[in-house]
Scaffold this motif. Structure first.
Motif, PDB file in Angstrom:
ATOM      1  N   TYR A   1      19.642  27.046  -7.830  1.00 21.34           N
ATOM      2  CA  TYR A   1      19.378  26.204  -6.668  1.00 21.34           C
ATOM      3  C   TYR A   1      18.513  25.014  -7.057  1.00 21.34           C
ATOM      4  CZ  TYR A   1      18.852  24.918  -1.835  1.00 21.34           C
ATOM      5  OH  TYR A   1      18.899  24.230  -0.652  1.00 21.34           O
ATOM      6  N   ASN A   2      18.917  23.803  -6.656  1.00 14.81           N
ATOM      7  CA  ASN A   2      18.335  22.585  -7.207  1.00 14.81           C
ATOM      8  C   ASN A   2      16.885  22.346  -6.869  1.00 14.81           C
ATOM      9  OD1 ASN A   2      18.890  22.033  -4.495  1.00 14.81           O
ATOM     10  ND2 ASN A   2      19.156  19.867  -4.890  1.00 14.81           N
ATOM     11  N   LYS A   3      16.326  23.080  -5.915  1.00 19.19           N
ATOM     12  CA  LYS A   3      14.921  22.858  -5.590  1.00 19.19           C
ATOM     13  C   LYS A   3      13.994  23.741  -6.412  1.00 19.19           C
ATOM     14  CE  LYS A   3      14.870  20.846  -1.048  1.00 19.19           C
ATOM     15  NZ  LYS A   3      14.279  20.901   0.278  1.00 19.19           N
TER      16      LYS A   3
ATOM     17  N   ALA B   1       2.186  22.462   2.677  1.00 16.38           N
ATOM     18  CA  ALA B   1       2.641  22.909   1.368  1.00 16.38           C
ATOM     19  C   ALA B   1       3.678  21.926   0.849  1.00 16.38           C
ATOM     20  CB  ALA B   1       3.237  24.309   1.472  1.00 16.38           C
ATOM     21  N   ALA B   2       3.738  21.767  -0.461  1.00 13.98           N
ATOM     22  CA  ALA B   2       4.644  20.808  -1.074  1.00 13.98           C
ATOM     23  C   ALA B   2       6.085  21.038  -0.633  1.00 13.98           C
ATOM     24  CB  ALA B   2       4.545  20.903  -2.593  1.00 13.98           C
ATOM     25  N   GLY B   3       6.752  19.946  -0.238  1.00 13.17           N
ATOM     26  CA  GLY B   3       8.161  20.029   0.121  1.00 13.17           C
ATOM     27  C   GLY B   3       8.436  20.419   1.555  1.00 13.17           C
ATOM     28  N   PHE B   4       7.382  20.605   2.367  1.00 10.20           N
ATOM     29  CA  PHE B   4       7.589  21.026   3.747  1.00 10.20           C
ATOM     30  C   PHE B   4       7.455  19.868   4.724  1.00 10.20           C
ATOM     31  CE2 PHE B   4       7.527  25.309   2.335  1.00 10.20           C
ATOM     32  CZ  PHE B   4       8.062  26.072   3.366  1.00 10.20           C
ATOM     33  N   ILE B   5       8.128  19.994   5.857  1.00 14.44           N
ATOM     34  CA  ILE B   5       8.007  19.079   6.975  1.00 14.44           C
ATOM     35  C   ILE B   5       7.801  19.920   8.229  1.00 14.44           C
ATOM     36  CG2 ILE B   5       9.441  17.267   5.974  1.00 14.44           C
ATOM     37  CD1 ILE B   5      11.771  18.328   7.670  1.00 14.44           C
TER      38      ILE B   5
ATOM     39  N   ASP C   1       4.535  29.930   2.199  1.00 14.73           N
ATOM     40  CA  ASP C   1       4.403  28.483   2.349  1.00 14.73           C
ATOM     41  C   ASP C   1       3.835  27.806   1.112  1.00 14.73           C
ATOM     42  OD1 ASP C   1       5.382  28.892   4.782  1.00 14.73           O
ATOM     43  OD2 ASP C   1       3.610  28.309   5.915  1.00 14.73           O
ATOM     44  N   SER C   2       2.973  28.491   0.396  1.00 14.14           N
ATOM     45  CA  SER C   2       2.353  27.897  -0.779  1.00 14.14           C
ATOM     46  C   SER C   2       2.770  28.677  -2.012  1.00 14.14           C
ATOM     47  CB  SER C   2       0.823  27.922  -0.667  1.00 14.14           C
ATOM     48  OG  SER C   2       0.411  27.171   0.450  1.00 14.14           O
TER      49      SER C   2
ATOM     50  N   LYS D   1       9.610  23.553   8.123  1.00 15.90           N
ATOM     51  CA  LYS D   1      10.881  23.683   7.407  1.00 15.90           C
ATOM     52  C   LYS D   1      10.764  23.078   6.020  1.00 15.90           C
ATOM     53  CE  LYS D   1      14.085  23.680  11.335  1.00 15.90           C
ATOM     54  NZ  LYS D   1      15.305  23.041  11.904  1.00 15.90           N
ATOM     55  N   LYS D   2      11.529  23.646   5.113  1.00 11.27           N
ATOM     56  CA  LYS D   2      11.664  23.046   3.791  1.00 11.27           C
ATOM     57  C   LYS D   2      12.564  21.840   3.918  1.00 11.27           C
ATOM     58  CE  LYS D   2      10.775  23.667  -0.687  1.00 11.27           C
ATOM     59  NZ  LYS D   2       9.434  23.610  -1.237  1.00 11.27           N
ATOM     60  N   GLN D   3      12.244  20.754   3.206  1.00 13.87           N
ATOM     61  CA  GLN D   3      13.041  19.546   3.310  1.00 13.87           C
ATOM     62  C   GLN D   3      14.454  19.767   2.808  1.00 13.87           C
ATOM     63  OE1 GLN D   3       9.968  16.921   1.372  1.00 13.87           O
ATOM     64  NE2 GLN D   3      10.786  15.471   2.834  1.00 13.87           N
ATOM     65  N   ASP D   4      15.394  19.006   3.377  1.00 15.48           N
ATOM     66  CA  ASP D   4      16.793  19.117   3.007  1.00 15.48           C
ATOM     67  C   ASP D   4      16.985  18.822   1.533  1.00 15.48           C
ATOM     68  OD1 ASP D   4      19.513  19.270   3.028  1.00 15.48           O
ATOM     69  OD2 ASP D   4      19.824  17.338   3.997  1.00 15.48           O
ATOM     70  N   SER D   5      17.814  19.609   0.911  1.00 18.82           N
ATOM     71  CA  SER D   5      18.063  19.453  -0.523  1.00 18.82           C
ATOM     72  C   SER D   5      18.905  18.227  -0.845  1.00 18.82           C
ATOM     73  CB  SER D   5      18.787  20.688  -1.061  1.00 18.82           C
ATOM     74  OG  SER D   5      20.064  20.781  -0.475  1.00 18.82           O
TER      75      SER D   5
END
Length: 234
Positions: free
Chosen positions: A166-168, A65-69, A228-229, A102-106
């Motif tokens: 929140y910036n994301k 999903a976009a933005g995940f690692i 996740d999506s 995990k969601k990537q760090d902001s």
């Protein structure tokens, strides 16, 4: 790993025998070496089959999903086939490895007490993951973390912060959230919500996601994890 300068002009590497400057064996080997090293750098952060990974290794995949690692929970070898990253579970089994999604760090730092902040510094609060603060007046932060309510700014010691969603959460539009007004709360258990209500998820792994109510009712006991999506119902 050193990133090589990629060879863009390939004319000299495809000059056949009989031409004024035919490609030599050394030329061809240099071109192939450059191509391989460049590709190796590009693939280094991507998930690979039958590959040894150490604990803490981070991989990405276009199938996530976009933005995940995914972070390796333990050392081991990946399987022959790529795992399904889009399951509702946060942990994914892959060969002898367990990955944690995990969601990537902001990129926004955490608020600190008694610290000097300057204009345009940004921080995230521990007590409210739904917002981040943008410094508009330089100064020294207070001893205790500020409590943000539905307002456009907050005073923190001698610092003045602008409250920003929140910036994301770039997917929020003006119909859902107007900056400085009606900042959504985090998800709460057993809460009665109306259609259109927005709630952020508190779990750091899903920072930046939000839920928008499409059917009124009461929330459950546990915060949803199958998010996740984007665009799906939970």
């Amino acid at each position: 790993m050193q990133i090589p300068k990629f060879i863009k002009d390939i004319k000299k590497y495809f000059m056949y025998e009989g031409s004024a400057t035919p490609t030599t064996q050394d030329d061809l080997q240099a071109y192939m070496k450059n191509e391989h090293e460049t590709l190796e750098c590009l693939v280094d952060g991507l998930w690979q089959p039958e590959t040894e990974y150490q604990e803490g290794h981070i991989v990405r995949s276009p199938n996530m999903a976009a933005g995940f690692i995914a972070v390796a929970k333990n050392a081991g070898y990946s399987a022959t086939n790529e795992p399904d990253w889009n399951t509702t579970a946060r942990e994914v089994i892959d060969g002898s490895i367990t990955w944690i999604k995990k969601k990537q760090d902001s990129g926004v730092g955490s608020w600190e007490a008694s610290k000097e902040y300057k204009v345009n510094d940004t921080v995230q609060l521990a007590n409210n993951s739904a917002v981040f603060l943008l410094c508009t007046t330089s100064g020294i932060s207070a001893v205790s973390e500020p409590v943000v309510t539905s307002q456009s700014s907050v005073t923190d010691g001698s610092v003045t912060w602008k409250v920003v969603a929140y910036n994301k959460v770039a997917v929020l539009n003006s119909n859902d959230l107007i900056e400085g007004k009606n900042i959504p709360d985090c998800w709460k258990s057993n809460e009665s919500v109306a259609v259109g209500t927005i709630r952020f998820l508190s779990d750091p792994a899903y920072a930046g996601y939000y839920l928008k109510c499409v059917q009124a009712g009461t929330t459950g006991s546990n915060e949803p994890t199958n998010v996740d999506s984007g665009g799906t119902s939970v």
